[in-house]
Structure formats: structure tokens, C-alpha cells
Design a protein around this motif. Structure first.
Motif, PDB file in Angstrom:
ATOM      1  N   CYS A 292      10.644  45.727  58.102  1.00  0.00           N
ATOM      2  CA  CYS A 292       9.202  45.932  58.139  1.00  0.00           C
ATOM      3  C   CYS A 292       8.652  45.842  56.717  1.00  0.00           C
ATOM      4  O   CYS A 292       9.092  46.559  55.825  1.00  0.00           O
TER       5      CYS A 292
ATOM      6  N   MET B 283      10.957  44.573  62.652  1.00  0.00           N
ATOM      7  CA  MET B 283       9.648  44.597  63.293  1.00  0.00           C
ATOM      8  C   MET B 283       9.801  44.370  64.790  1.00  0.00           C
ATOM      9  O   MET B 283       9.642  43.257  65.276  1.00  0.00           O
TER      10      MET B 283
ATOM     11  N   LEU C  17       6.732  48.978  65.310  1.00  0.00           N
ATOM     12  CA  LEU C  17       5.370  48.679  64.872  1.00  0.00           C
ATOM     13  C   LEU C  17       4.352  49.626  65.490  1.00  0.00           C
ATOM     14  O   LEU C  17       3.381  50.009  64.846  1.00  0.00           O
TER      15      LEU C  17
ATOM     16  N   LEU D 115      -1.266  43.307  63.704  1.00  0.00           N
ATOM     17  CA  LEU D 115       0.141  43.070  64.033  1.00  0.00           C
ATOM     18  C   LEU D 115       0.505  41.608  63.840  1.00  0.00           C
ATOM     19  O   LEU D 115       1.581  41.285  63.331  1.00  0.00           O
TER      20      LEU D 115
ATOM     21  N   CYS E 205       3.319  40.396  61.250  1.00  0.00           N
ATOM     22  CA  CYS E 205       4.532  39.722  61.728  1.00  0.00           C
ATOM     23  C   CYS E 205       4.617  38.271  61.279  1.00  0.00           C
ATOM     24  O   CYS E 205       5.678  37.669  61.335  1.00  0.00           O
TER      25      CYS E 205
END
Length: 145
Positions: free
Chosen positions: A59, A68, A73, A128, A132
Motif C-alpha cells: 500500500c 492493496m 483499502l 481508490l 491503485c
């Protein structure tokens, strides 16, 4: 027949993606609700399990070595608190997506609820997605969760 087949697939072991989707087959509201193409793609990618990406990586927010994955998350970004949902819900994003109304809500309370939750969901999924996919961050300013 279709309902029976759907229930059979959902009951299979390891059927995470089907279990995260609605229990009854039908057209998912994320396919017809008004939103930008980029927002729609984020929702579809999340539904399909493609967000976060399947690439194992630590992460970049907290440098946790487990990487992740959804569970990390959700905890790392305090999504339960952001959405004001109880912590016993495994996946608060899927929980709200499953509760999306199939038609426009009639009651004022329901309309107000979704007027507050929908922008929060959009901001969370955008955050997110950018977290990512760091190669897409150029000029990105994260929304204030």
C-alpha cells in the motif's frame, strides 16, 4: 430457471464476485443511473473485482506489506466511517451498490439519503482508483474524504 442457476452459482465456494453483486438477477442500476463514463467504468470495475487491481504491491498510503486488497483499502481509507456505516459490514461499497434503488425513490428521505451517499461513493471510488493505478495520477488532486 435463471434464478435457480444464479442462486446455485452464488452458493458455490469461492464465488466472491457473484456474492458481492445483487442477489436477484436483473439490470444493475449502475448501468442506467446518470453518471460520467469514467464514473460508470469505476463502478463496473469495482463490481467485477478489478478495483483494486490484482497486482500484488504494498500500500502506497500506509506502506502495509499485505498490499492493496479490498479489505486493506477499506480499512486504510476508513470507508466505514466516511460512509457512516457499521464496521460489521465486510464491504461497505458493495453494500451500498446493492442497495441502489431500481427506480427513482419517491420518498424525500430516500432521495436525501442517496443525494448524500452517491457523491461520497463517487469520491471514494475515484480515490481508490487513483491509489491503485498511480500511473494515472498526473494532475490528480484527491478529494477530501
Amino acid at each position: 430457471y435463471l434464478q435457480d442457476q444464479h442462486e446455485l452459482r452464488c452458493s458455490r465456494r469461492g464465488s466472491k464476485l457473484l456474492n458481492a453483486c445483487r442477489k436477484k438477477p436483473g439490470i444493475d442500476p449502475i448501468l442506467w443511473l446518470p453518471m460520467s463514463p469514467a464514473e460508470r467504468m469505476r463502478y463496473i470495475r469495482y463490481r467485477l473485482g478489478w478495483l483494486p487491481s490484482g497486482k500484488p504491491a504494498p500500500c502506497s498510503r500506509c506502506h502495509h506489506p499485505s498490499g492493496m486488497n479490498r479489505r486493506h483499502l477499506i480499512a486504510c481509507f476508513s470507508i466505514h466511517s466516511t460512509l457512516n456505516l457499521p464496521h460489521d459490514i465486510d464491504d461497505p461499497i458493495s453494500y451500498l451498490l446493492n442497495r441502489l434503488p431500481k427506480k427513482p425513490p419517491r420518498s424525500q428521505a430516500a432521495r436525501n439519503y442517496w443525494k448524500s451517499k452517491w457523491p461520497q461513493l463517487c469520491a471514494i471510488l475515484e480515490t481508490l482508483n487513483m491509489h491503485c493505478n498511480p500511473d494515472r495520477r498526473q494532475g490528480y488532486v484527491p478529494p477530501d474524504l
